[in-house]
Write an enzyme that holds these catalytic residues in place. Sequence first.
Site, short mmCIF file in Angstrom:
data_model
loop_
_atom_site.label_atom_id
_atom_site.label_comp_id
_atom_site.label_asym_id
_atom_site.label_seq_id
_atom_site.Cartn_x
_atom_site.Cartn_y
_atom_site.Cartn_z
N SER A 166 1.93 -45.85 110.59
CA SER A 166 2.27 -45.92 109.17
C SER A 166 2.91 -44.66 108.61
O SER A 166 3.43 -44.69 107.48
CB SER A 166 1.02 -46.28 108.35
N HIS A 207 -6.02 -55.04 99.36
CA HIS A 207 -5.64 -54.21 98.21
C HIS A 207 -4.94 -55.12 97.21
O HIS A 207 -4.66 -56.29 97.49
CB HIS A 207 -4.72 -53.06 98.64
N CYS A 221 0.49 -50.29 102.72
CA CYS A 221 0.63 -51.75 102.76
C CYS A 221 1.64 -52.19 103.82
O CYS A 221 2.83 -51.86 103.72
CB CYS A 221 1.08 -52.25 101.38
#
Length: 460
Positions: A166, A207, A221
């Site tokens: 990420s 989330h 995300c």
Amino acid sequence: TLRQYQYPYAAHVLGDVAEVSQRDIDEDEYYQRGDYIGKLGVERSYEKQLRGNKGMQVLLRDARGRVKGHYMQGRYDRKAVAGKDLTLGIDIELQALGERLMEGKIGSIVAIDPQTGEVLCMVSSPTYNPRLMTGRKRGKHHQLLERDAWKPLLNRSIMGQYPPGSTFKTSQGLTFMTEGIINPVTTVYPCHRGFYHRGLHVGCHGHGSPISLVPAISTSCNGYFCWGLYYMMSNRAKYKTVQDAMNTWRDYMVSMGFGYKLGIDMPSEARGLIPNAKYYTKAFGPSWAPINILPISIGQGEVTLTPLQIANLGATIANRGFYVTPHVVKEIEGGELADSLLRRHYVPVQKKYYEMVVAGMRNAVTSGPCRSANNPWYEVCGKTGTAQNRGHDHSVFMGFAPRDNPKIAVSVYVENGGWGAIYGVPIGALMMEQYIRGELSAASEQKAQTIADRHIQYKF
């Protein structure tokens, strides 16, 4: 004794010297049998500066071999010239802390001064004491290290090629904003615990949804960035074909220092992998679709970077759009560094977009998965990564501090370390604290010892 080491650290950076091979002699007439040459690290890349120039005396001898003086009063003698001293940018206390934190773990820590490109530390774990590579037992020690299943001779900081996880999402947000695929407040990309489309599911943690770029970075995300790449690859109003879109994406990645060697002043740097349209056409045929490649948007799939490239991404974001070629040597006695090591490389992304990514990374520290890096002294900006692997996931962190006028950018990569918050974040936070404050607080020292004592069980 040819080399003496004051500290038992930075073996991969310093490198070592050994007797020349026949190949060395064939390639450079300077050498003859019995000479020594740099084999790895700075010793190799700065061999010509370090070796100096040989001296020579032409002597007269009588029939019994006794020296009677210098031929032609020394006209053809030549004085030896010592090699040049090198000053490195390595902070030895920071290097020592990094090596301690990585004990019993496989991976890397790289720290860079964003303003200058100087490498502040380069930890490759496992490592070894550079003193082992001196003296008569050098060959024996080298052989033992070569046979070691942990591969301590491998400099993972510049040779390891890993999925960035990420941490790579920051580069995607910058690309999508510049190309007009998203704007900073776009909230049209849904994430229902992941990306779902045409049979593909890329999972994500819980989330709020939909969200805009800043919270997408701070919460990491997956769905947001998968949708961003999907719409970029599918945009026929902007790109004639998916291949055109892919190559445009590739060009942004290359401008950020991915896919090619950064040009650090160290030998054996790897380039990593940034795929292009030709790569996927070969893999899937001429009619491949965006759905085939979406994992690259979250730093998975075919994308690989070196820990140095991940740290350089942090430096580029810290500078809001440029990086200086990373380099280990800070100064050459009586000389200058190569121009290529001092050059600024600008990314074709506006500063205002970098500020949005910085805001997301700051939120990740204040209220997201990087919370353990927060402190009362300065503002840390960070991004975790949990890189999927055939075995246990890798723990990754990329960040910089302070937020304004940054002094250090750091990447941490711990193989099979699990979530980025388990090892990557706390190690990165401790490295920043040591460099910025010059020491660790009592609480941080206790945390450092706990991490150093925690070893990962690997299977070879």
